[in-house]
Write a protein that holds these residues in place. Sequence first.
Motif, PDB file in Angstrom:
ATOM      1  N   ASN A 139     -40.816  29.816 -13.469  1.00  0.00           N
ATOM      2  CA  ASN A 139     -41.448  30.684 -14.457  1.00  0.00           C
ATOM      3  C   ASN A 139     -42.580  31.484 -13.819  1.00  0.00           C
ATOM      4  O   ASN A 139     -43.349  30.963 -13.005  1.00  0.00           O
ATOM      5  N   GLN A 142     -46.130  30.030 -13.878  1.00  0.00           N
ATOM      6  CA  GLN A 142     -46.409  28.758 -13.219  1.00  0.00           C
ATOM      7  C   GLN A 142     -47.184  28.988 -11.915  1.00  0.00           C
ATOM      8  O   GLN A 142     -46.758  29.757 -11.057  1.00  0.00           O
ATOM      9  N   ASN A 173     -37.871  34.001 -18.479  1.00  0.00           N
ATOM     10  CA  ASN A 173     -39.164  33.318 -18.603  1.00  0.00           C
ATOM     11  C   ASN A 173     -39.321  32.657 -19.963  1.00  0.00           C
ATOM     12  O   ASN A 173     -40.076  31.679 -20.094  1.00  0.00           O
ATOM     13  N   ARG A 177     -39.423  27.319 -18.895  1.00  0.00           N
ATOM     14  CA  ARG A 177     -40.872  27.174 -19.004  1.00  0.00           C
ATOM     15  C   ARG A 177     -41.496  26.694 -17.699  1.00  0.00           C
ATOM     16  O   ARG A 177     -42.657  26.993 -17.423  1.00  0.00           O
TER      17      ARG A 177
END
Length: 380
Positions: A139, A142, A173, A177
Amino acid sequence: MKSLILTILYLAKDTLHRWCARISSPVARMLVVFFLTLAALAGMGSYAISAKIITDRIIQSGADTVMVSAQSSAEAPTHFPTEEEIEQLFGAESVSVLALSSAMGEDGRSIPIYSFEFRRAGQFLPLLNPNGVPTILINAEQQKLRPGPRTITINNEKYNAVAVKIPKEHLLNRLIRHQALIISPENLPPDTDIFHGAPILLLRLPQVTSAADTQQVESYFQTYLKLDGKTPNIMSAANIFSQLEEALSKQLQCRIAFCLGISIIVGILLTALAGIEYRQNEYIYTLMKSFGIRPILLVAAFIIENLLLVMGSAAAALYVFMRSQQFIVTQLLKLGNYSISLPEIMTEIHIIGTTLLACVILSAIPVFVAAHRDIGRVLK
């Protein structure tokens, strides 16, 4: 016709003469309406900005996304509409994946495995490793997970993989997650049963402002999958938008009550001043009636006078609010760096304008009664 024109000109000249002789009368009306309207716009504008802030945050958290899934089997596979069909139907961006089992990462954490249909391969090829090595998509938000080579375990077999960041605006996205392993259909490990996977369709609608925008998509896929003999599982923000709309409808009642309070204040002021000014010139107006002037013209003159003063002051208050809203919103109301446009507060403008117009008309009632008094009772 000539007498009518002369009468109108006389009434206009009389109004200007009264304004010049008692400048405090029009100024008082204008200032009261100006500041009350400005306060109403500031207060009601805060409601509109609050709704805008909440709506924007809901959309940023994925409210413009609809997720559709259904069980699939070898006997009855699930096929969603193509990317082109969805774009024609809803003008929405879409991506479809097939949720399979999971892999084990180097840190012992489970990594979901997704594949895709060949007809949607064009959406995934830019994300996959060109050498056919399994790709772990991370993601975009992140920070702890880093791109680079990895070793993963699938069905007790170790594989080399490469981790890459998903582009920030990519629809995946909203589904991934943390991280997920994407494998093209031809590179799936042996003994992978793709027919028992769970197909997932993600749609990002171009514009979502109400529950109806997502309910239309929900209704379509409910019917689409039921006709295919499937039990649909649809996730959207329709319930959240419904609750928001219910809260805003209650806010509308509060705003209307707020405007009614302002109109009462303005109405009392206009009624009192109109009655006083009419009585001061009642003898002249009664003489005009005796010469054949209709009382409705006298009432209309007072209505037009108040209409010009009230609506002019309200327009000035709206102009000042739009020019100074950044200061009002950020410094006084502490709502952050937000601003609103005229279309976004058009409901508030209509409410304020309607109540002020009703106030002007109601304030003419004493003048209407006085203008229809018997001539003999005034001139005796």
